[in-house]
Design an enzyme around this catalytic site. Sequence first.
Site, PDB file in Angstrom:
ATOM      1  N   SER A  99       0.867  -1.129  -0.158  1.00  0.00           N
ATOM      2  CA  SER A  99      -0.047  -0.009  -0.029  1.00  0.00           C
ATOM      3  C   SER A  99       0.845   1.284   0.108  1.00  0.00           C
ATOM      4  O   SER A  99       0.531   2.311   0.495  1.00  0.00           O
ATOM      5  CB  SER A  99      -0.804  -0.120   1.126  1.00  0.00           C
ATOM      6  OG  SER A  99      -0.150  -0.039   2.314  1.00  0.00           O
ATOM      7  N   GLY A 100       2.224   1.126  -0.298  1.00  0.00           N
ATOM      8  CA  GLY A 100       2.999   2.320  -0.545  1.00  0.00           C
ATOM      9  C   GLY A 100       3.550   2.760   0.717  1.00  0.00           C
ATOM     10  O   GLY A 100       3.807   2.166   1.719  1.00  0.00           O
ATOM     11  N   ALA A 101       3.824   4.121   0.795  1.00  0.00           N
ATOM     12  CA  ALA A 101       4.729   4.815   1.862  1.00  0.00           C
ATOM     13  C   ALA A 101       3.447   4.571   2.954  1.00  0.00           C
ATOM     14  O   ALA A 101       2.506   4.932   2.849  1.00  0.00           O
ATOM     15  CB  ALA A 101       4.791   6.300   1.547  1.00  0.00           C
ATOM     16  N   ASP A 102       4.278   4.297   4.235  1.00  0.00           N
ATOM     17  CA  ASP A 102       3.593   4.164   5.550  1.00  0.00           C
ATOM     18  C   ASP A 102       3.222   5.562   5.858  1.00  0.00           C
ATOM     19  O   ASP A 102       4.010   6.169   6.338  1.00  0.00           O
ATOM     20  CB  ASP A 102       4.571   3.393   6.483  1.00  0.00           C
ATOM     21  CG  ASP A 102       3.765   3.102   7.774  1.00  0.00           C
ATOM     22  OD1 ASP A 102       2.971   3.676   8.037  1.00  0.00           O
ATOM     23  OD2 ASP A 102       4.227   1.971   8.406  1.00  0.00           O
ATOM     24  N   PHE A 103       1.892   5.757   6.375  1.00  0.00           N
ATOM     25  CA  PHE A 103       1.636   7.202   6.723  1.00  0.00           C
ATOM     26  C   PHE A 103       2.064   7.280   7.855  1.00  0.00           C
ATOM     27  O   PHE A 103       2.292   8.498   8.457  1.00  0.00           O
ATOM     28  CB  PHE A 103       0.172   7.617   6.452  1.00  0.00           C
ATOM     29  CG  PHE A 103      -1.020   6.337   6.786  1.00  0.00           C
ATOM     30  CD1 PHE A 103      -1.104   5.718   8.022  1.00  0.00           C
ATOM     31  CD2 PHE A 103      -1.771   5.927   5.589  1.00  0.00           C
ATOM     32  CE1 PHE A 103      -2.084   4.844   8.121  1.00  0.00           C
ATOM     33  CE2 PHE A 103      -2.482   4.909   5.834  1.00  0.00           C
ATOM     34  CZ  PHE A 103      -2.838   4.340   7.017  1.00  0.00           C
ATOM     35  N   GLU A 189       6.753  10.232  -9.116  1.00  0.00           N
ATOM     36  CA  GLU A 189       7.863   9.940  -8.587  1.00  0.00           C
ATOM     37  C   GLU A 189       8.309   8.482  -8.761  1.00  0.00           C
ATOM     38  O   GLU A 189       7.533   7.571  -9.525  1.00  0.00           O
ATOM     39  CB  GLU A 189       7.938   9.915  -6.924  1.00  0.00           C
ATOM     40  CG  GLU A 189       6.920   8.915  -6.284  1.00  0.00           C
ATOM     41  CD  GLU A 189       6.673   9.233  -4.785  1.00  0.00           C
ATOM     42  OE1 GLU A 189       7.005  10.367  -4.333  1.00  0.00           O
ATOM     43  OE2 GLU A 189       6.173   8.118  -4.272  1.00  0.00           O
TER      44      GLU A 189
HETATM   45  C1  LIG Z   1      11.674   6.216  -0.468  1.00  0.00           C
HETATM   46  C2  LIG Z   1      10.949   7.529   0.235  1.00  0.00           C
HETATM   47  C3  LIG Z   1       9.809   7.103   1.138  1.00  0.00           C
HETATM   48  C4  LIG Z   1       8.989   8.328   1.236  1.00  0.00           C
HETATM   49  C5  LIG Z   1       7.803   8.256  -0.051  1.00  0.00           C
HETATM   50  C6  LIG Z   1       6.918   9.454   0.214  1.00  0.00           C
HETATM   51  C7  LIG Z   1       6.212   9.688  -0.956  1.00  0.00           C
HETATM   52  C8  LIG Z   1       4.914   8.659  -1.132  1.00  0.00           C
HETATM   53  C9  LIG Z   1       4.655   7.685  -1.780  1.00  0.00           C
HETATM   54  C10 LIG Z   1       3.366   6.739  -1.867  1.00  0.00           C
HETATM   55  O1  LIG Z   1       3.669   5.616  -1.599  1.00  0.00           O
HETATM   56  S1  LIG Z   1       2.107   7.543  -2.069  1.00  0.00           S
HETATM   57  C11 LIG Z   1       0.904   6.252  -1.685  1.00  0.00           C
HETATM   58  C12 LIG Z   1       0.637   6.070  -0.168  1.00  0.00           C
HETATM   59  N1  LIG Z   1      -0.478   4.874   0.137  1.00  0.00           N
HETATM   60  C13 LIG Z   1      -1.570   5.230   0.135  1.00  0.00           C
HETATM   61  O2  LIG Z   1      -2.144   6.194  -0.028  1.00  0.00           O
HETATM   62  C14 LIG Z   1      -2.686   4.086   0.777  1.00  0.00           C
HETATM   63  C15 LIG Z   1      -3.334   4.481   1.870  1.00  0.00           C
HETATM   64  N2  LIG Z   1      -4.141   3.146   2.191  1.00  0.00           N
HETATM   65  C16 LIG Z   1      -5.163   3.228   1.786  1.00  0.00           C
HETATM   66  O3  LIG Z   1      -5.875   3.965   0.785  1.00  0.00           O
HETATM   67  C17 LIG Z   1      -6.212   1.992   1.960  1.00  0.00           C
HETATM   68  O4  LIG Z   1      -5.652   1.147   3.223  1.00  0.00           O
HETATM   69  C18 LIG Z   1      -6.274   0.992   0.978  1.00  0.00           C
HETATM   70  C19 LIG Z   1      -5.000   0.575   0.428  1.00  0.00           C
HETATM   71  C20 LIG Z   1      -6.978   1.491  -0.284  1.00  0.00           C
HETATM   72  C21 LIG Z   1      -7.125  -0.471   1.692  1.00  0.00           C
HETATM   73  O5  LIG Z   1      -8.055  -0.185   1.847  1.00  0.00           O
HETATM   74  P1  LIG Z   1      -9.007  -1.116   2.934  1.00  0.00           P
HETATM   75  O6  LIG Z   1     -10.015  -0.712   3.626  1.00  0.00           O
HETATM   76  O7  LIG Z   1      -8.985  -2.645   2.154  1.00  0.00           O
HETATM   77  O8  LIG Z   1      -8.006  -1.685   4.078  1.00  0.00           O
HETATM   78  P2  LIG Z   1      -7.836  -0.609   5.389  1.00  0.00           P
HETATM   79  O9  LIG Z   1      -8.530  -0.905   6.579  1.00  0.00           O
HETATM   80  O10 LIG Z   1      -7.774   1.063   5.041  1.00  0.00           O
HETATM   81  O11 LIG Z   1      -6.125  -1.056   5.634  1.00  0.00           O
HETATM   82  C22 LIG Z   1      -5.938  -2.187   6.528  1.00  0.00           C
HETATM   83  C23 LIG Z   1      -4.699  -1.620   7.452  1.00  0.00           C
HETATM   84  O12 LIG Z   1      -3.373  -1.398   6.773  1.00  0.00           O
HETATM   85  C24 LIG Z   1      -3.109  -0.039   7.311  1.00  0.00           C
HETATM   86  N3  LIG Z   1      -2.351   0.604   5.895  1.00  0.00           N
HETATM   87  C25 LIG Z   1      -3.013   0.630   4.997  1.00  0.00           C
HETATM   88  N4  LIG Z   1      -2.498   1.563   3.992  1.00  0.00           N
HETATM   89  C26 LIG Z   1      -1.369   1.801   5.034  1.00  0.00           C
HETATM   90  C27 LIG Z   1      -0.334   2.877   4.707  1.00  0.00           C
HETATM   91  N5  LIG Z   1       0.094   3.417   3.510  1.00  0.00           N
HETATM   92  N6  LIG Z   1       0.580   3.153   5.685  1.00  0.00           N
HETATM   93  C28 LIG Z   1       0.451   2.629   7.076  1.00  0.00           C
HETATM   94  N7  LIG Z   1      -0.566   1.880   7.242  1.00  0.00           N
HETATM   95  C29 LIG Z   1      -1.485   1.273   6.271  1.00  0.00           C
HETATM   96  C30 LIG Z   1      -4.501   0.638   7.752  1.00  0.00           C
HETATM   97  O13 LIG Z   1      -4.073   1.648   8.516  1.00  0.00           O
HETATM   98  C31 LIG Z   1      -5.107  -0.537   8.472  1.00  0.00           C
HETATM   99  O14 LIG Z   1      -4.387  -0.796   9.413  1.00  0.00           O
HETATM  100  P3  LIG Z   1      -5.557  -1.040  10.906  1.00  0.00           P
HETATM  101  O15 LIG Z   1      -6.318   0.291  10.943  1.00  0.00           O
HETATM  102  O16 LIG Z   1      -6.461  -2.131  10.870  1.00  0.00           O
HETATM  103  O17 LIG Z   1      -4.496  -1.120  12.114  1.00  0.00           O
END
Ligand SMILES: CCCCCCC/C=C/C(=O)SCCNC(=O)CCNC(=O)[C@H](O)C(C)(C)COP(=O)(O)OP(=O)(O)OC[C@H]1O[C@@H](n2cnc3c(N)ncnc32)[C@H](O)[C@@H]1OP(=O)(O)O
Length: 311
Positions: A99-103, A189
């Site tokens: 799911s990409g970069a960890d928020f 990116e």
């Molecule tokens: C090399 C340098 C590093 C820095 C780079 C910075 C630039 C950024 C680049 C990127 O990667 S941009 C993309 C970032 N990612 C996202 O936008 C995805 C975010 N997540 C979502 O939109 C949704 O989770 C999903 C992927 C659409 C899935 O939705 P679904 O309803 O199926 O599951 P969830 O209940 O939302 O997720 C389950 C569980 O996983 C945790 N989680 C999901 N994605 C992330 C994430 N990106 N970071 C941290 N945690 C994540 C989510 O919080 C859930 O956890 P719990 O709430 O159950 O504990």
Amino acid sequence: MHRYIRGQYMDEEIGRPRLVVQTNSIAETDKEMPGIRKNEKISYRTVGPFFIIQLVKPGNLNALEGEDYIYLGELLELADKDPHVYFTVLQSSGRFFSSGADFKGIAKAQGDSSIEYASETSKWLSNFVARNVYVTDAFIKHSKVLICCLNGPAIGMSAALVALCDIVYSMNDKVYLLYPFANLGLVTEGGTTVSLPLKFGVNTAYEHLMFNKPFKYDTLCESGFISKNFNMPSASSEEFNTTVLEELGRKVEGLYLPSCLGMKKLLQSNHIDSLNKINSMEVNESLKYWVDGEPLRRFSQLGSKQRKHRL
Ligand SMILES: CCCCCCC/C=C/C(=O)SCCNC(=O)CCNC(=O)[C@H](O)C(C)(C)COP(=O)(O)OP(=O)(O)OC[C@H]1O[C@@H](n2cnc3c(N)ncnc32)[C@H](O)[C@@H]1OP(=O)(O)O
């Protein structure tokens, strides 16, 4: 121990090359390699000519922090240096590839008071520019054939790295790639400014990037991005990973593997200059956005579930 040397399985125990009769299973070395730290979210091993990197944190859908992306780059360097490795295989676990970069990692970098940065520019040069440019460069210049086993969707930076792979296999037709830069206050990116128009066509890349639209299975197939769908709708990711590896083992039987690396080098030469150039341009353009703070606001909304991607 059996190793692939010059395209054949050799027996290292007898100290000289000997062709080993192979069944469908592949000889596995699975040994720890020196000179690299451990990471609980990413494992690696070698199996015959394959260097396998696996994302193993399905709980957060294999989201990765900056240090994890650096680790990926370091593993690619390790695979590059190993003369017995011809293919670097990326695998994952659970329902998402990544799911990409960890928020949470982004929030950590934002609130990091352990280092006194001279300015916001200095902070994001360390936390974004240096990391991003390093891992992207490691994928761009990788000398072994990069194979990605897509067990599920990939998002953001991780999806950018998937687009830098040479061969992509999918587990089923539920996979998609999402580049949500417009929704997160970012710009392209990980080489996507070049890789997406190259692999999907310029106008399709525009449509998906501008409107935050996922590249769904049909588009991934029509464009030739996915080489083969293993069509395993009810299998686990582990079953998919094992099936792909067994098939790869059969595919490479009898091949002169240095030819594969020679062809990789030639094919890579088609686009390496434009990818190298864009890697630098992308991070420098992005830096302004990080300093201004819009990505941080939007990542924070994602973390608190106030913001969602349209899928
Ligand atoms: C090399 C340098 C590093 C820095 C780079 C910075 C630039 C950024 C680049 C990127 O990667 S941009 C993309 C970032 N990612 C996202 O936008 C995805 C975010 N997540 C979502 O939109 C949704 O989770 C999903 C992927 C659409 C899935 O939705 P679904 O309803 O199926 O599951 P969830 O209940 O939302 O997720 C389950 C569980 O996983 C945790 N989680 C999901 N994605 C992330 C994430 N990106 N970071 C941290 N945690 C994540 C989510 O919080 C859930 O956890 P719990 O709430 O159950 O504990």
